[in-house]
Enzyme design. Structure first.
Site, mmCIF file in Angstrom:
data_model
loop_
_atom_site.group_PDB
_atom_site.id
_atom_site.type_symbol
_atom_site.label_atom_id
_atom_site.label_comp_id
_atom_site.label_asym_id
_atom_site.label_seq_id
_atom_site.Cartn_x
_atom_site.Cartn_y
_atom_site.Cartn_z
ATOM 1 N N LYS A 1 41.310 -29.202 -22.829
ATOM 2 C CA LYS A 1 41.616 -27.991 -23.585
ATOM 3 C C LYS A 1 41.598 -28.256 -25.084
ATOM 4 O O LYS A 1 40.969 -27.518 -25.859
ATOM 5 C CB LYS A 1 42.990 -27.473 -23.152
ATOM 6 C CG LYS A 1 43.427 -26.194 -23.849
ATOM 7 C CD LYS A 1 44.909 -25.893 -23.617
ATOM 8 C CE LYS A 1 45.183 -25.328 -22.259
ATOM 9 N NZ LYS A 1 44.935 -23.862 -22.191
ATOM 10 N N ARG B 1 51.314 -26.367 -24.810
ATOM 11 C CA ARG B 1 50.654 -26.457 -23.501
ATOM 12 C C ARG B 1 50.179 -27.887 -23.230
ATOM 13 O O ARG B 1 49.769 -28.609 -24.138
ATOM 14 C CB ARG B 1 49.414 -25.558 -23.449
ATOM 15 C CG ARG B 1 49.691 -24.076 -23.442
ATOM 16 C CD ARG B 1 48.368 -23.323 -23.255
ATOM 17 N NE ARG B 1 48.584 -21.911 -23.002
ATOM 18 C CZ ARG B 1 48.611 -20.958 -23.923
ATOM 19 N NH1 ARG B 1 48.452 -21.289 -25.219
ATOM 20 N NH2 ARG B 1 48.806 -19.701 -23.594
ATOM 21 N N GLY C 1 47.900 -25.516 -13.222
ATOM 22 C CA GLY C 1 49.225 -25.134 -12.735
ATOM 23 C C GLY C 1 50.154 -26.290 -12.444
ATOM 24 O O GLY C 1 51.270 -26.099 -11.967
ATOM 25 N N MET D 1 51.241 -28.697 -14.627
ATOM 26 C CA MET D 1 52.164 -29.102 -15.689
ATOM 27 C C MET D 1 52.699 -27.857 -16.409
ATOM 28 O O MET D 1 52.377 -26.739 -16.061
ATOM 29 C CB MET D 1 51.467 -30.072 -16.644
ATOM 30 C CG MET D 1 51.236 -31.425 -15.980
ATOM 31 S SD MET D 1 50.464 -32.606 -17.084
ATOM 32 C CE MET D 1 48.853 -31.908 -17.295
ATOM 33 N N ARG E 1 35.703 -23.452 -21.168
ATOM 34 C CA ARG E 1 35.415 -24.622 -20.304
ATOM 35 C C ARG E 1 34.267 -24.247 -19.381
ATOM 36 O O ARG E 1 33.982 -23.051 -19.219
ATOM 37 C CB ARG E 1 36.651 -25.026 -19.501
ATOM 38 C CG ARG E 1 37.171 -23.901 -18.626
ATOM 39 C CD ARG E 1 38.446 -24.319 -17.897
ATOM 40 N NE ARG E 1 39.027 -23.154 -17.229
ATOM 41 C CZ ARG E 1 40.203 -23.148 -16.630
ATOM 42 N NH1 ARG E 1 40.935 -24.238 -16.638
ATOM 43 N NH2 ARG E 1 40.657 -22.075 -16.025
ATOM 44 N N HIS F 1 33.302 -35.552 19.080
ATOM 45 C CA HIS F 1 32.024 -35.215 19.700
ATOM 46 C C HIS F 1 31.610 -33.796 19.313
ATOM 47 O O HIS F 1 30.481 -33.552 18.885
ATOM 48 C CB HIS F 1 32.148 -35.336 21.220
ATOM 49 C CG HIS F 1 30.905 -34.948 21.951
ATOM 50 N ND1 HIS F 1 30.684 -33.684 22.426
ATOM 51 C CD2 HIS F 1 29.801 -35.677 22.238
ATOM 52 C CE1 HIS F 1 29.501 -33.648 23.002
ATOM 53 N NE2 HIS F 1 28.944 -34.842 22.920
ATOM 54 N N SER G 1 18.073 -49.797 10.238
ATOM 55 C CA SER G 1 18.648 -48.483 9.974
ATOM 56 C C SER G 1 20.147 -48.608 10.175
ATOM 57 O O SER G 1 20.610 -48.896 11.279
ATOM 58 C CB SER G 1 18.057 -47.442 10.921
ATOM 59 O OG SER G 1 18.650 -46.194 10.659
ATOM 60 N N CYS H 1 21.190 -43.901 9.183
ATOM 61 C CA CYS H 1 21.086 -42.726 10.057
ATOM 62 C C CYS H 1 22.439 -42.301 10.592
ATOM 63 O O CYS H 1 22.525 -41.572 11.546
ATOM 64 C CB CYS H 1 20.107 -42.988 11.196
ATOM 65 S SG CYS H 1 20.591 -44.342 12.276
ATOM 66 N N TYR I 1 15.582 -44.978 2.550
ATOM 67 C CA TYR I 1 15.779 -43.580 2.941
ATOM 68 C C TYR I 1 17.169 -43.371 3.523
ATOM 69 O O TYR I 1 17.828 -44.325 3.935
ATOM 70 C CB TYR I 1 14.719 -43.125 3.954
ATOM 71 C CG TYR I 1 14.809 -43.784 5.313
ATOM 72 C CD1 TYR I 1 15.646 -43.254 6.300
ATOM 73 C CD2 TYR I 1 14.071 -44.909 5.618
ATOM 74 C CE1 TYR I 1 15.740 -43.852 7.546
ATOM 75 C CE2 TYR I 1 14.156 -45.523 6.864
ATOM 76 C CZ TYR I 1 14.997 -44.989 7.819
ATOM 77 O OH TYR I 1 15.101 -45.575 9.050
#
Lengths: 883, 883
Positions: free
Chosen positions: A27, A97, A106, A108, A347, A463, A772, A839, A859
């Protein structure tokens, strides 16, 4: 010379800048930056985050020189604003602030209207000409200060106001007049004295000191600490304190100029759609907190054009200036005090996935940012929103409970409780939701048939969750508050609602909510901008993106989403199809090698057919097929009914079927007789699969379709296993190719999913064309966590901060990542050309993708619906860590 | 100059030496050595192992120069022996024998009497004066050569002899005369021609070439290959070939001198007891093979003193010379040819554990060897023999089957099929054998009550095996050939024998045999020598030896065996006691924290009582207590009967008990909610245990008994888990000590048994006083092998050479060892004083102990009965790898 603790901003000159966020907080840095680029901001100053750290190191004392620097800064503010702090006629009032490096909304504390006392309130009456306003400000200040600085219970103040309203016979604060508030102030001061044992401080600087310390203290209040732990914000960063001139949106109309007051919030573009329009709302004669409280309905920002055309015009100019300067969509707060516009905050604005994509693409087209920057503006995880149907936000359906958001998207259907019913109902044209305590591989067919899956047990990687994500099907898992009765065919929710088979239910797999009835759905749209940004990602990223797909349909979906091959095709899912499972069971229950071979001979053409279709869809791209992985008992019957069916098919007695199933049962199937261990003990199974793969590939090759089969041996823990199975596979492959007269390029490699495989990856690489990484199992074994059981303690672990994230969702880079890195180094050490991929589920997780990029994989492979996410994440990884 | 392929020995000079074993093989090196120290050996020569390697590399051709070197060596042999190879009057006959670096008994081929043909047989008649002897030699040679070199079936030769005996109407070979054998020789030659298509070779050098090649070929016969794989002998070592002058123990009495012939084997000390006496046996007028065949009963070596006093005296001198030279007990073979003594072999003699100990100790006392050498002479694994009762070797009981030798020793008792019955029968004074398909933690009480445990499922590291070893109780596991019927209360063995409840059975846990009825047992004796050598081991070793003990009894046994502390005291075994399990179940099934606390309050004094007793036994020594480890469902009932009992105790309905048990059930309990994960979710359980530990310790401290409690947190995978649980434990410990007014030294550490713990050992070390490697679980997770299920494929893995050893018995140093080493380095890297130990099964395995010594652990902990073994193994490790 003492250190600089205080940074002034105001008028046209600030001591801070936007890039001083670490020192000034977000800020404070942005307030300074706005001043520097000529945007009107109430003058003030920022006390640095370092002071907060010193405060705690220094037994909660201010460092030498701080007070002097503050007094000096106040002097500058007074000069700029033309008011004086504590002045009995035209007092300067301040807001105090917090402001950390990253927003902690919210968490502090804030104190407004500081500087008021019995003297200065009169000055405020004088300068504002509004007695009620001044007393209202004063009582607000006492209330806030008493609560925040001295810990006097907020409710006690409210009781006094309530009593006043009763006394006056009115309902709303707004109906109280100046005298009423004056009386309230006096009662507040008494309350303050009663609870703190001292008088409310009259000295404005003493007030300021208390407020600054209160902000420092609030850095370590329990909710702020928890927030930091959840969001991985270091505790030693500290907060800055922003002390700024109060401006009032509730000061009404200037009696001289006739100009009004008001307050508003706005986004420089539409945060929902990304459209390049000025978007926001405001309230006349109100404070910021009134907008948030929602008592009055604000007007759209466009209305301000009529109401205060000059102010609106100025806001439009500021909007443009901020976007040009920050090169990103901004979220701003402003206050109009009697016709004068002040900016209180700017911001980067939060936005939906659709908006993020549109804004990023349009900003590139506008020349504001380049493609690399555009890519980093997308939160890949958020893209899920664009890839699944969503529930109409206007739906009024009752929320019956919230489980784990296990697979995103929304599903609506009628409840059924068995996979068989799901298939049967679907067959007669019904949409169904499959509700189970948990699912097993037997349920795959039913899950396919359902619009969504609900389970009352299991975690994000149960699963049900894994399979549903693979299918791109919504799933709410582990809704522990609900109880399913299979006998009664009912599900009972925490609030007592009982739904029965056939009742309508809506699942929101994106947030885990379960809704009663049939909610309206919004179908996903892939806009042109989405396609554009994905293409940009492709031009940047080094990681290839493959998909985990077991069916031609999934393969096609993934290819449409940009997959560059299949990284994991699980052959066992093919074994579960209704027409095959009996043959698979015959194969498993065979008493002799010949009987087993007979069953395998029947399975072979079926497997071959599967591969032909998948190869066709993926033509020209590599397809990695994993040979049979799960323990054989997963294919055997569990219920009496199933046992009877299997007995009938195999010609065995039910007792024999039961005995044989029992003999195959395992204490820890995860660590049991599965993967390549099956290939060693039953080489004929793998031989059949390899034959099917190569016969399929040869057949397509003859049609002129290019096929690049990659045979993947699962669960290798020793080089010798792979050596034996690779030799077997090559023998079969060469035999098939010779017979077909076709010469194909092919690779034989392995999953790296056992810790020992990582430790001996150098030996294994000698006999592998590719690795893999199966990071699911690697996580299970490396952590010693069964993913089917981890739900019993994972929530406690996350809450206690033992784990920062579910390690099955995002790779544990510190631990399991070491194993991956070790295997990469050992493997490439002996074979530099070794192809490396992943994978596991982590292949679709952005943070994990960044890790895989950094350790040098070729990959990642993920479920079809995560391919677009992975493409963006891979590009972001390259932007952040170029390789 | 060509390489030297042939090493001559004979007379008083040999070209080889004992330390040339790699080149000459064990037999050849020792023959040469004997010659060098003046012991009479028939002259001969050794063809090196390198030639065997060249033979295979060189397409089975001899290298250049080999033939010349052989012919030259034969010349030296002829000169030494005063005979000529192929001489028609006084022919030199040769034996051709294999001889690898390490003994491979019976695996390779031998040819005797080489050099005979129709001409030289007449010379043999001439020189021996014994026609029958000469023709017998000739037919033996043809038979052996035909079989070994040319592959003519041995039985075909025997059929000819059989026919001859029938023709003559006699029963024994010895009843055939010279003419009979002459006729047999002629028939043998015809048979040879028929099967090989060529005449039996008459040229002695051609015979020799064939015999040498046959020995090379036998290196790669299938049984030799298998033997090498089983014994980890590299295939490229090759075998040497020993060609040596034939001497004949069956040549009868010299007609001139009247001196006889004979053959014998002997040990320089008693190989059964180790007593320093000359021990052996001989047969007059016999060949070595006759002694082995066992047709005639040999005489004890002492009888030779009467029969041939000079020869006996010479043998005694040789015995002394060999022991002085080799400094170890020797196993020798000798032949007496007409009064002249020849030594044919010497090698270190195999011996029982008792003999090994006695010989080692006495040789030190005799000044032959030093203590370090003595220690290395013990095979620690063999010591098991000394630590358990054994079956009288004269027992005639029928062997019903052979399972896995899961826990050594012998047990005799009446069969029962449930743990409850075992306890009940024991209570009424019966000795019982507990027979189960497999055991579970519920069976602990029954296992304790039984004399031995038999299971028909599970491997060397199944529950039954591990627990039985821990208890020092005999166990035969995985007797798959037998079937148990719990309903009928019978066990049926492979041969059809059915035993029922109450029948007597004998288990031999040392070799896996199951015997019908009640065999006689021999109780173990710990001799003074055993104690002596253990003390020497203690003076050498650097590793401390602790024990895994859960009861005062086990602790006492281990302390008697020399344990220097408890490395693992499992608290859960205490929970299974009959009087506690109901309270444990109440605790688990509690609906609220208060109910749970109530049950814990009842358990606390019981746990405290356990600890008091154990601390008392171990006074002055450290005791490491592991907090609760197994998943809670292990404590819950499985059978309907048990459910009913628990329902009664807890006041829940049976359905509730079942539902709650079901809810706790896990897919992979090994990777589930256990270990410190319980401590995180139910801190009150660990708090109770810590309280019990410290109250016990304080109470004893007040009695003046020194107690060093070490609290061990199991299954830690992250530093944070340990940080939290350590803080909890310290809080309770300090509270208890403050209340008691006692200040104890104590340590809080962790098991390192999860791969991730090794990977992050640096972080974990920061909050640990010690690490104790749980190599069982580390192996399970590192390999991905459930030890309860590994039996399904481990045999295949060992057979295929994928694994060299069962990794649960001997640590996989290549893979899992890396994790241990990594954790040691990371742990000590941040905390050099970190105490390191191991408490898995591997703590009692000599090969693993050597590894733990090398990586720098402070101690190993093993079951009580393995403590003496571990002490020796640790000393051997220090001798081999001084640190």
């Amino acid at each position: 010379m003492t250190q600089k603790y205080v940074y002034y901003f105001g008028g046209s000159k600030a001591e801070g800048r936007a890039d001083m966020r670490n020192l000034l907080g977000g800020k404070g840095a942005n307030l300074a930056e706005m001043v520097n680029i000529g945007i009107p901001v109430p003058a003030g100053f920022t006390i640095t985050t370092e002071v907060c750290t010193i405060y705690y190191q220094n037994n909660k004392q201010w460092p030498d020189g701080l007070e002097d620097q503050i007094r000096e800064a106040i002097g500058k503010v007074e000069a700029e604003m033309g008011k004086k702090f504590g002045d009995p006629h035209n007092p300067l009032l301040l807001s105090v602030r917090s402001g950390a490096r990253v927003s902690m909304p919210g968490m502090m504390d804030t104190i407004l209207n500081l500087g008021l006392n019995d003297t200065t309130v009169k000055g405020l009456i004088e300068s504002s000409g509004d007695e009620r306003f001044a007393w209202d400000c004063y009582r607000r200040f006492i209330q806030m200060y008493g609560d925040v600085v001295m810990g006097v219970d907020h409710d006690l103040f409210e009781e006094i106001i309530e009593a006043k309203k009763q006394e006056k016979g009115v309902r709303l604060d707004i109906e109280l007049n100046a005298d009423d508030w004056k009386d309230v102030v006096s009662k507040f001061k008494a309350l303050y004295r009663e609870h703190t044992g001292r008088d409310f401080p009259v000295d404005p600087f003493e007030q300021l000191r208390g407020a600054i310390n209160a902000v420092f203290e609030s850095w370590n209040n329990p909710r702020a600490i928890t927030y930091r732990e959840l969001n991985e914000i270091p505790h030693d960063w500290g907060t800055a304190v922003n002390v700024q001139t109060m401006v009032f949106g509730n000061m009404g109309v200037d009696p001289e100029t006739g100009k009004g007051s008001g307050t508003g919030v706005a986004f420089t573009r539409d945060p929902a759609t990304g459209e390049n329009v000025f978007y926001g709302e405001y309230l006349m004669n109100a404070q910021g907190e009134d907008v948030v409280a929602g008592i009055r309905t604000p007007s759209p920002i466009s209305a301000l054009k009529e109401e205060m055309p000059e102010v609106y015009e100025e806001l439009l100019q500021i909007r443009t200036k901020l976007e040009q300067h920050y090169k990103d969509m901004q979220d701003i707060e402003f206050t109009i005090q009697r016709g004068k516009l002040y900016m209180l905050q700017t911001r980067a604005g939060k936005r939906t996935a659709a908006a993020a994509v549109r804004i990023a693409v349009e900003m590139v087209k506008e020349g504001l940012i380049d493609k690399e920057t555009a890519i980093t503006r997308i939160d890949p995880a958020q893209l899920d929103q664009l890839l699944h149907p969503t529930i109409d936000p206007n739906t009024k359906a009752k929320v019956l409970g919230t489980g784990l958001p296990a697979s995103p998207g929304a599903g609506v259907g009628r409840i059924v409780f068995t996979a068989e019913d799901a298939e049967a109902w679907k067959a007669r044209g019904e949409k169904v939701i499959l509700a189970r305590t948990e699912t097993s591989p037997d349920d795959i067919g039913g899950m396919h048939a359902a619009e969504g899956v609900l389970t009352t047990r299991g975690g994000m990687t149960s699963h049900a969750a894994v399979v549903a994500r693979g299918m791109g099907k919504p799933c709410v898992a582990g809704l522990e508050s609900a109880k399913i009765s299979y006998e009664a065919k009912t599900i009972t929710f925490a609030d007592g609602t009982v739904l029965k088979e056939g009742d309508w239910l809506t699942l929101n797999g994106t947030n885990g909510q379960v809704l009663e009835g049939k909610a309206e759905l919004i179908e996903p749209e892939l806009t042109g901008d989405f396609a554009t940004i994905e293409e940009w990602a492709d031009s940047i990223r080094k990681l290839k993106i493959r998909t985990n797909a077991d069916t031609p349909h999934d393969a096609q979906v993934a290819r449409n989403f940009g997959a560059e091959g299949i990284g994991l095709c699980r052959t066992e899912h093919m074994f579960f199809a209704a027409d095959r499972i009996p043959v698979v069971q015959q194969m498993i229950l065979a008493d002799s090698a010949e009987e087993r071979q007979k069953a395998l001979d029947r399975l072979m053409p079926m497997q071959k057919g599967d591969f032909i279709e998948i190869f066709r869809v993926m033509k020209g791209l590599p397809v990695t097929i994993r040979l049979l992985d799960p323990p054989l008992h997963e294919f055997l019957p569990h219920t009496d009914k199933d046992v009877a069916a299997v007995a009938k098919i195999t010609g065995l007695s039910e007792a024999e079927v039961r005995t044989k199933s029992e003999a195959l049962r395992e204490a820890n199937p995860m660590l049991g007789h599965r993967g390549c261990r099956l290939g060693i003990t039953y080489p004929e199974i793998y031989d059949m699969q390899v034959r099917a793969i190569f016969e399929a590939a040869c057949e397509l090759a003859k049609e002129g379709i290019e096929v690049v089969p990659e045979v993947m041996i699962p669960l290798v823990g020793t080089a010798k296993e792979l050596e034996i199975l690779r030799a077997n596979a090559i023998k079969v492959a060469e035999e098939v190719m010779e017979k077909a007269g076709v010469k194909l390029q092919y690779h034989i490699g392995t999953m790296i999913e056992i810790p020992r495989a990582c430790l001996t990856a150098d030996e294994i690489a000698e006999v592998a064309d590719f690795f893999s990484f199966g990071t699911n199992d690697l996580t299970q074994m490396g952590f010693g966590f069964s993913r089917d059981d981890v739900g019993k303690f994972l929530p406690d672990y996350l809450e206690a901060g033992i784990l920062e994230k579910d390690p099955f969702q995002s790779l544990d880079q510190k631990g399991i990542g070491q194993l991956v890195d070790m295997a990469v180094k050992k493997g490439r050490g002996v074979k530099p050309e070794l192809k490396l991929g992943v994978c596991g589920e982590h292949g679709g997780d952005p943070a994990s993708i960044q890790f895989f990029h950094r350790v040098g994989l070729d990959y990642v492979s993920c479920s079809p619906y995560r391919v677009p996410i992975a493409r963006i994440a891979a590009a972001q990884a390259q932007v952040k860590f170029p390789r």
